[in-house]
Scaffold this motif. Structure first.
Motif, PDB file in Angstrom:
ATOM      1  N   GLY A 106       1.008  -1.252  -0.481  1.00 30.46           N
ATOM      2  CA  GLY A 106      -0.207   0.257   0.313  1.00 30.46           C
ATOM      3  C   GLY A 106       0.311   0.901   0.141  1.00 30.46           C
ATOM      4  N   MET A 107       2.427   1.251   0.298  1.00 33.07           N
ATOM      5  CA  MET A 107       3.215   2.198  -0.103  1.00 33.07           C
ATOM      6  C   MET A 107       2.879   3.001  -1.314  1.00 33.07           C
ATOM      7  SD  MET A 107       3.909   2.639   3.342  1.00 33.07           S
ATOM      8  CE  MET A 107       3.985   2.001   4.897  1.00 33.07           C
ATOM      9  N   SER A 108       4.226   1.618  -1.985  1.00 29.50           N
ATOM     10  CA  SER A 108       4.229   2.409  -2.993  1.00 29.50           C
ATOM     11  C   SER A 108       3.473   3.023  -4.333  1.00 29.50           C
ATOM     12  CB  SER A 108       5.418   0.867  -4.039  1.00 29.50           C
ATOM     13  OG  SER A 108       4.355  -0.259  -4.234  1.00 29.50           O
ATOM     14  N   THR A 109       2.505   2.870  -3.991  1.00 30.60           N
ATOM     15  CA  THR A 109       1.291   3.702  -5.626  1.00 30.60           C
ATOM     16  C   THR A 109       1.456   5.122  -4.727  1.00 30.60           C
ATOM     17  OG1 THR A 109      -0.656   2.719  -3.725  1.00 30.60           O
ATOM     18  CG2 THR A 109       0.189   1.253  -6.144  1.00 30.60           C
ATOM     19  N   ALA A 125      -4.321   4.454  -1.753  1.00 29.51           N
ATOM     20  CA  ALA A 125      -3.494   2.812  -1.605  1.00 29.51           C
ATOM     21  C   ALA A 125      -4.063   2.186  -0.650  1.00 29.51           C
ATOM     22  CB  ALA A 125      -2.561   3.547  -2.241  1.00 29.51           C
ATOM     23  N   VAL A 126      -4.251   0.648  -0.835  1.00 30.10           N
ATOM     24  CA  VAL A 126      -4.201  -0.239   0.344  1.00 30.10           C
ATOM     25  C   VAL A 126      -3.077  -1.242  -0.194  1.00 30.10           C
ATOM     26  CG1 VAL A 126      -6.660   0.725   0.875  1.00 30.10           C
ATOM     27  CG2 VAL A 126      -6.269  -1.137  -0.538  1.00 30.10           C
ATOM     28  N   SER A 127      -3.327  -2.470   1.308  1.00 24.81           N
ATOM     29  CA  SER A 127      -2.304  -2.909   0.393  1.00 24.81           C
ATOM     30  C   SER A 127      -2.865  -4.378   0.128  1.00 24.81           C
ATOM     31  CB  SER A 127      -1.319  -3.139   1.813  1.00 24.81           C
ATOM     32  OG  SER A 127      -2.068  -3.264   2.586  1.00 24.81           O
ATOM     33  N   THR A 128      -2.778  -5.497  -0.118  1.00 25.64           N
ATOM     34  CA  THR A 128      -3.349  -5.919  -0.447  1.00 25.64           C
ATOM     35  C   THR A 128      -4.326  -6.526   0.672  1.00 25.64           C
ATOM     36  OG1 THR A 128      -1.252  -8.146  -0.090  1.00 25.64           O
ATOM     37  CG2 THR A 128      -1.775  -7.163  -2.648  1.00 25.64           C
ATOM     38  N   ASP A 129      -3.312  -6.710   1.799  1.00 28.26           N
ATOM     39  CA  ASP A 129      -5.059  -7.524   3.357  1.00 28.26           C
ATOM     40  C   ASP A 129      -5.807  -6.811   3.573  1.00 28.26           C
ATOM     41  OD1 ASP A 129      -2.670  -9.592   3.727  1.00 28.26           O
ATOM     42  OD2 ASP A 129      -1.241  -7.838   5.037  1.00 28.26           O
ATOM     43  N   ALA A 130      -5.409  -5.295   2.637  1.00 26.25           N
ATOM     44  CA  ALA A 130      -7.107  -4.197   3.365  1.00 26.25           C
ATOM     45  C   ALA A 130      -7.771  -4.300   2.050  1.00 26.25           C
ATOM     46  CB  ALA A 130      -6.247  -3.320   3.618  1.00 26.25           C
ATOM     47  N   ALA A 131      -7.810  -5.007   0.670  1.00 30.76           N
ATOM     48  CA  ALA A 131      -7.994  -4.819  -0.810  1.00 30.76           C
ATOM     49  C   ALA A 131      -9.692  -5.217  -0.401  1.00 30.76           C
ATOM     50  CB  ALA A 131      -7.179  -5.363  -1.872  1.00 30.76           C
ATOM     51  N   LEU A 132      -9.861  -6.218  -0.065  1.00 28.59           N
ATOM     52  CA  LEU A 132     -11.118  -6.916  -0.060  1.00 28.59           C
ATOM     53  C   LEU A 132     -12.082  -5.572   1.334  1.00 28.59           C
ATOM     54  CD1 LEU A 132     -13.426  -8.781  -0.314  1.00 28.59           C
ATOM     55  CD2 LEU A 132     -13.360 -10.094   1.163  1.00 28.59           C
ATOM     56  N   ARG A 133     -11.921  -5.398   2.007  1.00 29.91           N
ATOM     57  CA  ARG A 133     -12.908  -4.089   2.985  1.00 29.91           C
ATOM     58  C   ARG A 133     -12.684  -2.780   2.590  1.00 29.91           C
ATOM     59  NH1 ARG A 133      -8.624  -5.894   6.937  1.00 29.91           N
ATOM     60  NH2 ARG A 133      -7.103  -4.259   6.292  1.00 29.91           N
TER      61      ARG A 133
END
Length: 102
Positions: free
Chosen positions: A11-14, A36-44
């Motif tokens: 979620g940082m590099s973007t 932008a979020v990390s893959t872990d937070a995508a669904l939420r």
């Protein structure tokens, strides 16, 4: 308002790309929310998005993300590596808007 969700490993590099996209949207007079979020937070975060764009470093997750996004009626696409690497906010914004209007 168009709501554009970017997903990457952490979620940082973007974050720089988000800034460039926001500046481009502002220049065009568009009402957008881009984050932008990390893959872990995508669904939420999908339930409040209109489109999901994946960083090229997680392109291997595109099919899984598309399945998760189906229940929200969202299009999911991988950001082209060149546009991501160059932080081309205008091109990535164009891609997002095209997918929202698909």
């Amino acid at each position: 308002m168009q709501k554009i969700l970017l997903v990457c490993s952490a979620g940082m590099s973007t974050s720089l790309l988000v800034t460039k996209m926001e500046k481009e949207a502002q220049k065009r007079g568009l009402d957008t929310k881009i984050w932008a979020v990390s893959t872990d937070a995508a669904l939420r975060n999908m339930e409040e998005a209109d489109v999901v764009l994946l960083g090229p470093q997680i392109r291997f997750m595109v099919n899984d993300m598309k399945k998760k996004a189906e229940k929200f009626g969202l299009n999911v696409e991988v950001i082209p590596s060149v546009d991501y690497g160059m932080c081309n906010g205008a091109k990535v914004l164009d891609l997002a808007l095209k997918l929202i209007n698909k």
